[in-house]
Scaffold this motif. Structure first.
Motif, PDB file in Angstrom:
ATOM      1  N   MET A   1       0.352   2.230   2.584  1.00  0.00           N
ATOM      2  CA  MET A   1       0.643   1.392   3.742  1.00  0.00           C
ATOM      3  C   MET A   1       0.277   2.168   4.997  1.00  0.00           C
ATOM      4  N   THR A   2      -0.726   1.678   5.719  1.00  0.00           N
ATOM      5  CA  THR A   2      -1.206   2.360   6.911  1.00  0.00           C
ATOM      6  C   THR A   2      -2.035   1.416   7.755  1.00  0.00           C
ATOM      7  N   SER A   3      -2.104   1.715   9.046  1.00  0.00           N
ATOM      8  CA  SER A   3      -3.012   0.979   9.930  1.00  0.00           C
ATOM      9  C   SER A   3      -4.360   1.668  10.005  1.00  0.00           C
ATOM     10  N   ARG A   4      -4.480   2.833   9.353  1.00  0.00           N
ATOM     11  CA  ARG A   4      -5.709   3.640   9.420  1.00  0.00           C
ATOM     12  C   ARG A   4      -6.579   3.373   8.198  1.00  0.00           C
ATOM     13  N   GLY A   5      -7.060   2.155   8.118  1.00  0.00           N
ATOM     14  CA  GLY A   5      -7.824   1.757   6.938  1.00  0.00           C
ATOM     15  C   GLY A   5      -9.095   2.550   6.746  1.00  0.00           C
ATOM     16  N   GLU A   6      -9.814   2.837   7.816  1.00  0.00           N
ATOM     17  CA  GLU A   6     -11.074   3.573   7.693  1.00  0.00           C
ATOM     18  C   GLU A   6     -10.815   5.000   7.223  1.00  0.00           C
ATOM     19  N   ALA A   7      -9.775   5.645   7.777  1.00  0.00           N
ATOM     20  CA  ALA A   7      -9.440   7.014   7.360  1.00  0.00           C
ATOM     21  C   ALA A   7      -9.038   7.032   5.887  1.00  0.00           C
ATOM     22  N   LEU A   8      -8.301   6.022   5.452  1.00  0.00           N
ATOM     23  CA  LEU A   8      -7.908   5.939   4.046  1.00  0.00           C
ATOM     24  C   LEU A   8      -9.139   5.799   3.154  1.00  0.00           C
ATOM     25  N   TYR A   9     -10.050   4.915   3.532  1.00  0.00           N
ATOM     26  CA  TYR A   9     -11.250   4.688   2.717  1.00  0.00           C
ATOM     27  C   TYR A   9     -12.098   5.955   2.639  1.00  0.00           C
ATOM     28  N   GLN A  10     -12.221   6.663   3.761  1.00  0.00           N
ATOM     29  CA  GLN A  10     -13.036   7.879   3.769  1.00  0.00           C
ATOM     30  C   GLN A  10     -12.439   8.958   2.871  1.00  0.00           C
ATOM     31  N   SER A  11     -11.125   9.063   2.857  1.00  0.00           N
ATOM     32  CA  SER A  11     -10.474  10.125   2.080  1.00  0.00           C
ATOM     33  C   SER A  11     -10.231   9.730   0.628  1.00  0.00           C
ATOM     34  N   PHE A  12      -9.842   8.464   0.407  1.00  0.00           N
ATOM     35  CA  PHE A  12      -9.487   8.005  -0.938  1.00  0.00           C
ATOM     36  C   PHE A  12     -10.074   6.598  -1.135  1.00  0.00           C
ATOM     37  N   PRO A  13     -11.362   6.518  -1.395  1.00  0.00           N
ATOM     38  CA  PRO A  13     -12.063   5.224  -1.392  1.00  0.00           C
ATOM     39  C   PRO A  13     -11.565   4.213  -2.410  1.00  0.00           C
ATOM     40  N   GLY A  14     -10.902   4.638  -3.471  1.00  0.00           N
ATOM     41  CA  GLY A  14     -10.449   3.683  -4.477  1.00  0.00           C
ATOM     42  C   GLY A  14      -9.054   3.148  -4.252  1.00  0.00           C
ATOM     43  N   VAL A  15      -8.400   3.576  -3.161  1.00  0.00           N
ATOM     44  CA  VAL A  15      -7.009   3.213  -2.913  1.00  0.00           C
ATOM     45  C   VAL A  15      -6.948   1.991  -1.995  1.00  0.00           C
ATOM     46  N   VAL A  16      -6.061   1.061  -2.316  1.00  0.00           N
ATOM     47  CA  VAL A  16      -5.924  -0.181  -1.559  1.00  0.00           C
ATOM     48  C   VAL A  16      -5.058   0.044  -0.322  1.00  0.00           C
ATOM     49  N   GLN A  17      -5.480  -0.505   0.795  1.00  0.00           N
ATOM     50  CA  GLN A  17      -4.682  -0.454   2.016  1.00  0.00           C
ATOM     51  C   GLN A  17      -3.668  -1.589   2.030  1.00  0.00           C
ATOM     52  N   ALA A  18      -2.408  -1.248   2.268  1.00  0.00           N
ATOM     53  CA  ALA A  18      -1.362  -2.241   2.487  1.00  0.00           C
ATOM     54  C   ALA A  18      -0.970  -2.184   3.959  1.00  0.00           C
ATOM     55  N   THR A  19      -0.543  -3.287   4.509  1.00  0.00           N
ATOM     56  CA  THR A  19      -0.167  -3.304   5.924  1.00  0.00           C
ATOM     57  C   THR A  19       1.323  -3.531   6.138  1.00  0.00           C
ATOM     58  N   THR A  20       2.047  -3.926   5.078  1.00  0.00           N
ATOM     59  CA  THR A  20       3.494  -4.130   5.195  1.00  0.00           C
ATOM     60  C   THR A  20       4.215  -3.540   3.996  1.00  0.00           C
ATOM     61  N   VAL A  21       5.474  -3.214   4.202  1.00  0.00           N
ATOM     62  CA  VAL A  21       6.319  -2.729   3.113  1.00  0.00           C
ATOM     63  C   VAL A  21       6.453  -3.803   2.039  1.00  0.00           C
ATOM     64  N   GLU A  22       6.536  -5.059   2.464  1.00  0.00           N
ATOM     65  CA  GLU A  22       6.728  -6.163   1.530  1.00  0.00           C
ATOM     66  C   GLU A  22       5.574  -6.249   0.525  1.00  0.00           C
ATOM     67  N   GLU A  23       4.351  -5.984   0.978  1.00  0.00           N
ATOM     68  CA  GLU A  23       3.200  -5.982   0.066  1.00  0.00           C
ATOM     69  C   GLU A  23       3.386  -4.966  -1.050  1.00  0.00           C
ATOM     70  N   VAL A  24       3.838  -3.794  -0.659  1.00  0.00           N
ATOM     71  CA  VAL A  24       4.021  -2.713  -1.634  1.00  0.00           C
ATOM     72  C   VAL A  24       5.127  -3.066  -2.620  1.00  0.00           C
ATOM     73  N   LEU A  25       6.258  -3.523  -2.101  1.00  0.00           N
ATOM     74  CA  LEU A  25       7.409  -3.779  -2.961  1.00  0.00           C
ATOM     75  C   LEU A  25       7.182  -4.957  -3.892  1.00  0.00           C
ATOM     76  N   ALA A  26       6.291  -5.849  -3.509  1.00  0.00           N
ATOM     77  CA  ALA A  26       6.014  -7.019  -4.356  1.00  0.00           C
ATOM     78  C   ALA A  26       5.099  -6.687  -5.527  1.00  0.00           C
ATOM     79  N   ASP A  27       4.464  -5.544  -5.504  1.00  0.00           N
ATOM     80  CA  ASP A  27       3.537  -5.154  -6.572  1.00  0.00           C
ATOM     81  C   ASP A  27       4.339  -4.613  -7.756  1.00  0.00           C
ATOM     82  N   LYS A  28       4.399  -5.367  -8.824  1.00  0.00           N
ATOM     83  CA  LYS A  28       5.227  -4.994  -9.973  1.00  0.00           C
ATOM     84  C   LYS A  28       4.675  -3.781 -10.725  1.00  0.00           C
TER      85      LYS A  28
END
Length: 338
Positions: free
Chosen positions: A35-62
């Protein structure tokens, strides 16, 4: 055994550099969301990781089993509760909570749901601290009579992270750096018999307590812990004195510097400090002469924390950092701030 699916809340210094590289390198984990607003930095460092923008998105992932909280201090308690209520294990950055009472609450909630709560006390596996423990176990110092640990920095300007300079729950250097020094003392010597101390503001513009001195009482000696952000000349990181010798150590573990520079866990040289930074052991010979010798520093081993996280979740191994130690740490901080 399938890897533990991990989501990370926050992608600042702790999330981006101190945690994500270890989750990515460890075969027992799979970092799947951040969960971050820094999507480009996330992609550059860990390209296979999905960006979440809210806590609810994360918690809903079973599929997520473990959520690591690397957000500002004042958010830790509410986020940890939400993660546990969602049925997931939680790793929370230090300080775990602003108060011991809050931490007891989430500890008990985790137990009631048969889940684990971990606290990111990574500096139990610093190179210098591991070496200090080896010196203590060696018996070369004899009976310990004094322990001093400092966390000094030269930071005469305001932190770029506004939340670190803003008064509120969990704010100030006693929570930030003091949590590490107190945890190390407890790891070495247990919970102290008594504690005292003070915090104050050194920088003229500071809105938070940015310096502290603590004194923890143990049988036969005191542990003196301190921090300042206005120290421009090197001071000893550790000074241990015994009735047969002393150990003096300058400099600090290099794992953070390596990670920020792009060196990853497992890369050649990772966690090894320069030999010039070795501590000095002072001992007395049988003839009564004092001898000085460099004492080589061990490799920093933050990966051990992640090894132990995995072992606890998958094998029900004991916690690497007992929760009682965290309660004691927060009680000491609260006592000093009264």
């Amino acid at each position: 055994m399938s890897p533990i699916q991990v989501a990370l809340l926050g992608f600042g210094l702790s999330g981006r550099y101190l945690q994500a590289p270890f989750f990515a390198a460890h075969p027992g984990f799979q970092l799947t969301q951040v969960m971050t607003s820094r999507g480009e930095a996330l992609y550059q460092s860990f390209p296979g990781v999905v960006q979440a923008t809210t806590v609810e998105e994360v918690l809903a992932d079973k599929s997520i089993e473990l959520v690591s909280i690397a957000t500002p201090n004042g958010t830790h308690y509410e986020l940890a509760r939400a993660v546990l209520e969602a049925g997931k294990h939680v790793l929370v950055d230090k300080p775990a909570c602003p108060t011991a009472g809050e931490f007891r609450g989430i500890r008990d909630l985790a137990a009631s749901k048969n889940l684990h709560i971990f606290v990111f006390q990574n500096r139990r596996w610093d190179s210098d601290f591991l070496t200090l423990q080896e010196v203590l176990r060696s018996g070369k110092l004899g009976r310990l009579v004094a322990y001093e640990a400092r966390y000094d920095r030269w930071k005469p300007t305001a932190n770029a992270k506004a939340w670190k300079e803003t008064p509120g729950p969990g704010a100030g250097m006693l929570y930030d750096l003091g949590a590490h020094l107190i945890d190390q003392a407890i790891a070495c010597f247990g919970i102290p018999k008594h504690c005292s101390g003070r915090t104050w503001k050194q920088r003229s513009f500071s809105s938070i307590p940015d310096a502290f001195d603590l004194k923890l009482e143990y049988d036969g000696f005191f542990a003196d812990l301190s921090c300042s952000l206005l120290v421009s000349a090197p001071t000893p990181r550790y000074r241990l004195h015994g009735d047969r010798g002393a150990y003096i150590k300058y400099g600090i573990d290099v794992q953070e510097d390596h990670l920020v520079a792009g060196v990853r866990p497992g890369d050649p040289g990772f966690g090894w400090e320069p030999t010039s930074q070795a501590g000095v052991l002072h001992t007395e010979t049988e003839a009564g002469l004092l001898v000085e010798e460099n004492y080589p520093t061990l490799q920093g081993q933050w990966m051990r924390l992640f090894d132990k996280l995995h072992a606890t979740i998958r094998e029900e191994a004991p916690l690497a950092v007992p929760l009682g130690d965290i309660v004691a740490q927060l009680e000491i901080i609260e006592d000093v701030l009264k």
